[in-house]
Design an enzyme around this catalytic site. Structure first.
Site, mmCIF file in Angstrom:
data_model
loop_
_atom_site.group_PDB
_atom_site.id
_atom_site.type_symbol
_atom_site.label_atom_id
_atom_site.label_comp_id
_atom_site.label_asym_id
_atom_site.label_seq_id
_atom_site.Cartn_x
_atom_site.Cartn_y
_atom_site.Cartn_z
ATOM 1 N N GLY A 1 51.319 -74.455 59.115
ATOM 2 C CA GLY A 1 51.051 -73.021 59.112
ATOM 3 C C GLY A 1 50.684 -72.436 57.759
ATOM 4 N N ASP B 1 54.540 -70.034 55.856
ATOM 5 C CA ASP B 1 53.682 -68.958 56.354
ATOM 6 C C ASP B 1 54.491 -67.723 56.732
ATOM 7 O OD1 ASP B 1 54.833 -70.261 58.507
ATOM 8 O OD2 ASP B 1 52.985 -70.563 59.625
ATOM 9 N N ASP C 1 60.683 -65.887 59.949
ATOM 10 C CA ASP C 1 60.932 -65.323 61.284
ATOM 11 C C ASP C 1 62.452 -65.305 61.498
ATOM 12 O OD1 ASP C 1 60.583 -64.445 63.902
ATOM 13 O OD2 ASP C 1 60.049 -66.397 64.675
ATOM 14 N N LYS D 1 58.810 -61.153 59.128
ATOM 15 C CA LYS D 1 58.975 -60.326 60.326
ATOM 16 C C LYS D 1 60.230 -59.486 60.222
ATOM 17 C CE LYS D 1 56.623 -63.235 63.695
ATOM 18 N NZ LYS D 1 56.741 -63.971 64.963
ATOM 19 N N PHE E 1 54.269 -61.900 67.822
ATOM 20 C CA PHE E 1 53.706 -63.229 67.609
ATOM 21 C C PHE E 1 52.278 -63.106 67.092
ATOM 22 C CE2 PHE E 1 51.806 -67.309 68.605
ATOM 23 C CZ PHE E 1 52.762 -68.157 68.091
ATOM 24 N N VAL E 2 51.999 -63.734 65.949
ATOM 25 C CA VAL E 2 50.679 -63.618 65.324
ATOM 26 C C VAL E 2 49.988 -64.979 65.225
ATOM 27 C CG1 VAL E 2 51.305 -61.585 63.947
ATOM 28 C CG2 VAL E 2 51.645 -63.873 62.992
ATOM 29 N N ASP F 1 49.228 -70.722 64.327
ATOM 30 C CA ASP F 1 48.668 -71.167 65.602
ATOM 31 C C ASP F 1 49.471 -70.736 66.812
ATOM 32 O OD1 ASP F 1 50.936 -72.937 65.112
ATOM 33 O OD2 ASP F 1 50.129 -74.188 66.705
ATOM 34 N N ARG G 1 44.096 -71.371 64.226
ATOM 35 C CA ARG G 1 44.439 -71.479 62.800
ATOM 36 C C ARG G 1 43.271 -71.078 61.917
ATOM 37 N NH1 ARG G 1 49.382 -74.132 62.253
ATOM 38 N NH2 ARG G 1 49.803 -75.815 63.703
HETATM 39 P P1 IMP Z 1 61.761 -69.531 61.620
HETATM 40 O O1 IMP Z 1 62.396 -70.869 61.415
HETATM 41 O O2 IMP Z 1 62.232 -68.891 62.914
HETATM 42 O O3 IMP Z 1 61.870 -68.595 60.457
HETATM 43 O O4 IMP Z 1 60.264 -69.777 61.937
HETATM 44 C C1 IMP Z 1 59.365 -70.064 60.981
HETATM 45 C C2 IMP Z 1 58.261 -70.921 61.533
HETATM 46 O O5 IMP Z 1 57.896 -70.574 62.877
HETATM 47 C C3 IMP Z 1 57.062 -70.688 60.691
HETATM 48 O O6 IMP Z 1 56.948 -71.760 59.797
HETATM 49 C C4 IMP Z 1 55.914 -70.651 61.663
HETATM 50 O O7 IMP Z 1 55.299 -71.904 61.681
HETATM 51 C C5 IMP Z 1 56.512 -70.422 63.008
HETATM 52 N N1 IMP Z 1 56.258 -69.045 63.438
HETATM 53 C C6 IMP Z 1 57.119 -67.987 63.415
HETATM 54 N N2 IMP Z 1 56.554 -66.875 63.881
HETATM 55 C C7 IMP Z 1 55.282 -67.223 64.205
HETATM 56 C C8 IMP Z 1 54.171 -66.467 64.735
HETATM 57 O O8 IMP Z 1 54.220 -65.260 64.992
HETATM 58 N N3 IMP Z 1 53.023 -67.183 64.909
HETATM 59 C C9 IMP Z 1 52.898 -68.505 64.631
HETATM 60 N N4 IMP Z 1 53.915 -69.235 64.142
HETATM 61 C C10 IMP Z 1 55.098 -68.604 63.934
HETATM 62 MG MG MG Z 2 55.545 -73.359 60.150
#
Ligand code: IMP
Ligand code: MG
Length: 186
Positions: free
Chosen positions: A50, A106, A109, A138, A159-160, A166, A172
């Site tokens: 990402g 990237d 979240d 986010k 979700f983006v 992706d 991407r």
């Molecule tokens: P986290 O572990 O929940 O913080 O998620 C982080 C990972 O989830 C990032 O590295 C992204 O690859 C993926 N991710 C989180 N939100 C999105 C989104 O809105 N679109 C695409 N990938 C996302």
């Molecule tokens: Mg990722």
């Protein structure tokens, strides 16, 4: 099935950040990081796939000695919500001991990915300093206290896709970041 770029763009419900807005902010972020690490070598650890486009643009805007390491992790497994588990290599094959390390992803979240990798680097690699940078953060509760030292944009909890991010491996290569049309999800 491959799609032409115009077809890919038409899958978006709306554009959240256009290409020039992203490029301007990434250049500002690069200048800030460059100032903070002036005179030092920086070891960048970037999470694939990402952050690929973000890190490519960010690092090319920075006039610093940089070493780049990539790490493949996954938590989404092709869907639009986190699986709650982070998959990655058990050990890090790179030497970050006593180095200045910047961990780049990237999106922040749930925070699980960044927190897990941050902890592993700290415990296994013993860097001199360890900071984090994300393009997007986010607005939502996180599972850990991690909060990223450098943030490109704060966005709503949607979700983006695009600019490296992706949905099931698609979108991407969009130069902008957008929200998918709900009829595309499934
Ligand atoms: P986290 O572990 O929940 O913080 O998620 C982080 C990972 O989830 C990032 O590295 C992204 O690859 C993926 N991710 C989180 N939100 C999105 C989104 O809105 N679109 C695409 N990938 C996302
Ligand atoms: Mg990722």
């Amino acid at each position: 099935m491959s799609q032409p770029i115009s077809g890919v763009l038409s899958s978006l419900e709306r554009v959240l950040l256009d290409a020039s807005t992203i490029q301007t902010r990434v250049a500002d972020l690069a200048a800030e990081i460059e100032r903070d690490y002036a005179g030092q070598e920086l070891c960048v650890v970037t999470l694939m796939d990402g952050a690929l486009f973000f890190v490519a643009d960010l690092l090319r805007s920075m006039d610093l000695p940089i070493r780049l390491f990539t790490l493949t992790v996954s938590s989404y497994h092709g869907d639009t919500t986190s699986s709650g588990r982070v998959q990655m290599a058990q050990t890090f094959p790179f030497d970050l001991k006593a180095r200045h390390v910047l961990l780049i992803d990237d999106i922040l979240d749930t925070g699980l990915t960044l927190a897990t990798v941050h902890e592993r680097i700290r415990e296994q690699c013993h860097p001199e300093t360890l900071k984090t940078a994300v393009l997007l953060r986010k607005e939502r509760p996180r599972v850990s206290e991690i909060n990223a030292d450098y943030v490109g944009f704060d966005i709503a909890d949607e979700f983006v896709v695009g600019y490296g991010m992706d949905y099931k491996g698609h979108y991407r290569n969009l130069p902008c970041i957008g929200i998918l049309d709900p009829t595309t999800l499934g």
